[in-house]
Design an enzyme around this catalytic site. Structure first.
Site: not given
Ligand SMILES: NC(=O)c1ccc[n+]([C@@H]2O[C@H](COP(=O)([O-])OP(=O)(O)OC[C@H]3O[C@@H](n4cnc5c(N)ncnc54)[C@H](O)[C@@H]3O)[C@@H](O)[C@H]2O)c1
Length: 480
Positions: A14, A43, A135, A172-173, A227, A229, A283, A346
């Protein structure tokens, strides 16, 4: 079109991706039940807070969508097992940070959370389940997930309730700060997979608001690599323009003029050419380092070195800014009060992960500066964690305290009143709108002379500031 009719989605994670992405899907697909689950109880509590200003993630427009959908077809809980059991599609949206130790430390992604998810899905799911990698993952991670799921498929062959799985990659972009707009109006949606029925099931979901020509389908590995790249190219553009900003400053050019000139070339394009304090966010660095690791692993050291230089330039650039500030303030920051405007990586986000502000502030603290840090959305507890240094009291800032010797300390400002009194310098590190609208004339009257303004985001007008008798440095400006 052959597809499974998806009625129930579970999203594991989440966070910054899982929360907004699922909120938008829930809003656009009222007939699908969406459960967002997370291990983190606080959270989830915040996602369920009756006060929509207290959601764990700040994104413009997110609160209104959550308000419309929460407890209708969008639910946040810690009920991981139950919600996996009920789902016919599961998004894995957990964190994938850079590994801190062991094989690939410092470069490869740590897949322990993804692997844990795959095992949870294998254990608790029922019937046929489509598992979607949301992810950002290294190329061929779908294979890891598949092999964990396959073992379960095989072991349950004779069971009366067999489990079967398809794995899709759907990176996700979205960009933090504009996540809702990016999700509602994506440039493209990318879906990698093998089974056309599974792919079509996900395509049908997106088709509720994304036109079909923007939904690209590929094989799983192309999708995973695309992703990494994509982020590497974006980060490379930031490092490119930041390197030129340094050159502008010493040659008497202006990086904004250079960016406008090169950006008019349609082959280059005008976006992502703003020089700043260096890229941040969770990222860019992690995904490039992942690409570096993959290139090394597959015997391509030159490719690895090329991409690693993008990260190295970024670190050098952040250190360059703090060195420059120290030099302008007569080579010492001891006993000097510096107001830091912005800590998020940002504007329009409360995320500080890899924010340039962290390294720059740490460097200034090393020089024994006294920092007063303000950010409209970041909490002081987060800054304490990032700077690895406790805040100096949590009381309101008292004018008499400001100029006493507090070398290497920082204070948190929850508003902009009075914080400029007796300040030697102001550094703009995040481009929040409120900083553009500050009354710099009033600020100039209460700072200690000689006073400096450092604008790392190029949000102020050089002439306006100079007219006030303030010393002014703006990124990439070798003219002013
Ligand atoms: N933040 C961005 O802008 C963005 C954009 C595109 C892609 N991504 C990718 O998306 C993925 C997630 O990024 P995020 O920023 O949302 O991360 P985040 O750290 O905000 O959220 C990840 C969540 O996953 C939960 N979690 C971990 N293991 C778990 C499990 N086994 N069961 C249940 N919950 C679990 C954590 O408690 C955490 O709340 C990453 O791979 C990231 O590279 C992020």
């Amino acid at each position: 079109m052959n597809r499974l009719n998806i009625k129930n989605i579970c999203c594991i994670g989440a966070g910054y991706v899982g929360g907004p992405t699922m909120s938008v899907i829930a809003d656009k697909c009222p007939n699908i039940i969406i459960n967002v689950v997370d291990l983190n109880e606080q959270r989830i509590k915040n996602w369920n807070d009756p006060d929509f200003d207290k959601l764990p993630i700040y994104e413009p427009g997110l609160g209104e969508i959550v308000k419309r959908c929460r407890n209708k077809n969008l639910f946040f809980s810690n009920l991981i097992r139950e919600k996996i059991q009920e789902a016919d599609m599961i998004f894995i949206s957990v964190n994938t940070p850079t590994k801190k130790r062991g094989l690939g430390a410092g470069k490869a992604s740590d897949l322990k959370w993804v692997e844990a998810c795959a095992r949870q899905v294998a254990q608790f799911s029922k019937g046929h389940t489509i598992v979607v990698e949301k992810s950002t993952l290294p190329v061929r991670t779908a294979e890891v997930i598949k092999s964990i799921l396959n073992e379960v498929e095989k072991s349950l062959k004779d069971n009366s309730e067999p489990k079967t799985f398809d794995v899709l990659s759907n990176p996700e972009f979205l960009s933090e700060g504009s996540a809702i707009n990016d999700l509602l109006n994506p440039d493209r949606v990318l879906i990698g997979g093998e089974n056309i029925h599974a792919i079509n099931s996900l395509v049908e979901i997106y088709k509720n608001w994304v036109s079909e020509e923007k939904i690209l389908t590929t094989n799983v590995w192309s999708s995973e690599l695309a992703k990494l790249t994509s982020n590497a190219f974006l980060a490379q553009r930031v490092s490119s323009i930041n390197s030129i900003s340094a050159l502008c400053e010493v040659t008497g050019a202006n990086v904004k003029e250079v960016a406008r000139a090169i950006g008019s070339d349609s082959r280059i394009g005008s976006k992502f050419l703003n020089s700043g304090p260096g890229f941040g966010g969770s990222c860019f660095k992690k995904d490039i380092l992942n690409l570096v690791y993959l290139s090394e692993f597959f015997g391509l050291p030159e490719v690895a070195a090329f991409w690693e230089s993008v990260v190295n330039l970024n670190s050098w650039h952040q250190n360059r800014i703090s060195r420059l500030i120290t030099k302008k303030l007569f080579g010492t920051l001891s006993n000097k009060k510096i107001v830091v405007l912005g800590f998020a990586f940002k504007a329009n986000t409360n995320d500080t992960r890899e924010s340039a502000a962290i390294q720059i502030c740490k460097n200034l603290l090393d020089e024994e500066a006294y920092l007063v840090i303000h950010d409209p959305k970041v909490k002081f507890e987060q800054i304490e964690i990032d700077l690895e240094k406790n805040v100096l009291g949590n009381d309101s800032i008292d004018k008499n305290k400001l100029n006493i010797s507090k070398g290497g300390n920082w204070h948190f400002a929850d508003n902009l009143n009075k914080i400029f009194e007796n300040a030697d310098a102001v550094i703009i590190l995040t481009e929040w709108d409120i900083y553009k609208k500050l009354n710099w004339q009033e600020v100039s009257k209460i700072m200690r002379r000689p006073s400096w303004i450092f604008d790392t985001r190029s949000i102020l007008n050089t002439n306006d500031i100079k007219e006030l008798g303030l010393n002014f440095w703006q990124i990439g400006d070798g003219i002013g």
